[in-house]
Scaffold this motif. Structure first.
Motif, PDB file in Angstrom:
ATOM      1  N   VAL A 193       0.779  -1.138   0.054  1.00 52.11           N
ATOM      2  CA  VAL A 193       0.075   0.090  -0.070  1.00 52.11           C
ATOM      3  C   VAL A 193       0.589   0.935   0.144  1.00 52.11           C
ATOM      4  CG1 VAL A 193       0.345  -0.025   2.746  1.00 52.11           C
ATOM      5  CG2 VAL A 193      -1.769   1.108   0.962  1.00 52.11           C
ATOM      6  N   VAL A 339      -6.524  -4.448  -0.003  1.00 54.78           N
ATOM      7  CA  VAL A 339      -6.239  -2.805   0.242  1.00 54.78           C
ATOM      8  C   VAL A 339      -7.265  -2.030   0.134  1.00 54.78           C
ATOM      9  CG1 VAL A 339      -4.337  -1.082   0.123  1.00 54.78           C
ATOM     10  CG2 VAL A 339      -4.250  -3.101  -0.400  1.00 54.78           C
ATOM     11  N   THR A 408      -5.113   1.608   7.731  1.00 55.98           N
ATOM     12  CA  THR A 408      -4.650   1.157   6.803  1.00 55.98           C
ATOM     13  C   THR A 408      -3.357  -0.001   7.023  1.00 55.98           C
ATOM     14  OG1 THR A 408      -5.478   1.961   5.109  1.00 55.98           O
ATOM     15  CG2 THR A 408      -4.457   0.507   4.069  1.00 55.98           C
ATOM     16  N   LEU A 412      -3.958  -4.221   7.771  1.00 56.46           N
ATOM     17  CA  LEU A 412      -3.099  -4.956   7.156  1.00 56.46           C
ATOM     18  C   LEU A 412      -2.301  -5.790   7.696  1.00 56.46           C
ATOM     19  CD1 LEU A 412      -2.746  -3.835   3.433  1.00 56.46           C
ATOM     20  CD2 LEU A 412      -4.740  -4.668   3.883  1.00 56.46           C
TER      21      LEU A 412
END
Ligand code: GLV
Ligand code: MN
Ligand code: MN
Length: 416
Positions: A193, A339, A408, A412
């Motif tokens: 990402v 993602v 994020t 993840l």
């Protein structure tokens, strides 16, 4: 929409690091030039490495010159979450294209450290070598190596002084013979990402600080060489000329028209050389670049085929020889659901609209799609400007982007 009071990253630290990094390679006019394997790119990597150490990351450099800072996860041998961007720039570029993603990622990991957050998976920040392709008209060198797709033929690409990528690597103390060691093993990367400025006007027009990228348009880069005949400008009648520049001008007009016809494609001639280059000489030879992109590969390839057809006809009519060479050609890259979902959830948690948009610019993630799910988070660009010294994203917007990246990454990497 504003973020709720759940901000966790250190906005001042991120902003001051962005400002410090922006000084490297900056001209008096304010533009930033950090070409790959130059003193400037290395100085930028050294500075980022110092921030990585401050963030408690284990720092290393791979055989492509990619700078990597690692934070361990709880589960041994778990696949790694990659994040980061690049710190090279185009000629006379801006302060944010690349640095925001590299420094935003360091900030996110430093925040995890300071808050005592543990994750299941390790996370690595990568500052990829040469994303822009500004020096060799061939870019994303570090990410191609990471994906295992950088070949010896690629390393033969030369800069304007005839220095190849392999030679530039050697001059920097890197061994091009070891490039295969950079490739990540299948299954070893959980996701990639990247935080980046939008470089367009969509978020600004929607009055949104951040967005979630749905896919990346595919660029095709070509070089056109037109050979006519140099001749006396005073004595050669117009109907007997083989003027390479006049032919090129017509071809460039067609490029603009064919790209505009689709409503989605963009075609740019950003480099043009002519010779001999005398005020009283009909130009004998011209070469120019073409950067052609679309989020739909078929549309782009159709535009390219039309341009080629028209160019051949126009040059034939003027008795000018035409040669074209493809420099690089990438398919568009869709961003993964994994993602995108994590980034959308992060936006929602922070009170931002999880707005989806495509990227017109190319990014390192395009090369990692075979390796792992990829995705990106965009930050609003002032006036949509980029590849320009006036490129700007506000401190608040950069902070918002880094907050979204932080959350994020937690998702993840599996916050425990
Ligand atoms: C990189 O910025 C590119 O899209 O060319
Ligand atoms: Mn970039
Ligand atoms: Mn760029």
């Amino acid at each position: 929409m504003r973020a709720s009071s759940t901000g966790e990253i250190d906005a001042d630290r991120l902003w001051s690091r962005l400002s410090e990094l922006a000084e490297i390679g900056k001209s008096e006019g304010g533009g930033v030039t950090r070409l790959s394997f130059t003193e400037e790119e290395w100085a930028a990597k050294d500075l980022v490495a110092s921030y990585m150490r401050e963030a408690g990351l284990a720092v290393r450099e791979d055989a492509a010159g990619n700078l990597i800072g690692r934070r361990e996860g709880r589960v041994e041998d778990a696949p790694v979450v990659l994040t980061g961007s690049h710190v090279d720039s185009v000629r006379n570029g801006g302060d944010f294209d690349g640095p925001l993603g590299a420094l935003g990622a360091v900030e996110a990991l430093q925040t995890m450290d300071e808050r005592g957050v543990e994750t299941e998976r390790p996370v690595e920040v990568v500052a990829f070598t040469d994303e822009e392709g500004a020096r060799f008209s061939f870019g994303m060198i570090g990410s191609r190596a990471t994906a295992g797709t950088l070949t010896p033929e690629h390393l033969a690409n030369e800069d304007e002084n005839g220095v190849s990528i392999a030679e530039a690597m050697r001059a920097s103390g890197l061994d091009p013979g070891r490039i295969d060691e950079v490739a990540r093993a299948p299954g070893s990367v959980y996701a990639y990402v990247e935080l980046h400025i939008e470089q367009g006007r969509i978020l600004e027009s929607k009055n949104l600080p951040v967005g979630v990228v749905t896919g990346i348009a595919g660029p095709a880069w070509l070089r056109f060489t037109l050979a006519g005949e140099a001749a006396h400008a005073g004595t050669t009648p117009m109907n007997l000329r083989r003027d390479a520049l006049a032919a090129a001008a017509e071809v460039i007009g067609r490029i603009e028209r064919e790209a505009a016809r689709t409503g989605t494609s963009v075609g740019t001639v950003g480099q043009l050389d002519l010779s001999p280059g005398g005020i009283n000489i009909v130009p004998g030879q011209v070469s120019f670049s073409l950067d052609l992109r679309d989020i739909d590969e078929d549309v782009r390839d159709d535009v390219e085929a039309r341009i080629m057809h028209e160019a051949a006809l126009l040059c034939e009519k003027r008795d000018v020889e035409l040669e074209t060479k493809t420099l690089q050609r990438l398919p568009p890259a869709p961003c993964s659901a994994l993602v995108q979902d994590a980034a959308r959830e992060a936006c929602e948690t922070l009170g931002f609209e999880p707005f989806g948009l495509a990227s017109g610019a190319g990014h390192d993630g395009m090369h990692l799609t075979e390796l792992c799910p990829i995705g990106m988070i965009f930050v609003r660009s002032k006036d949509g400007l980029s590849h320009n010294p006036a490129e700007y994203s506000s401190k608040d917007d950069c902070t918002a982007g880094a907050e979204v990246l932080y959350r994020t990454l937690l998702k993840l990497a599996g916050e425990t």
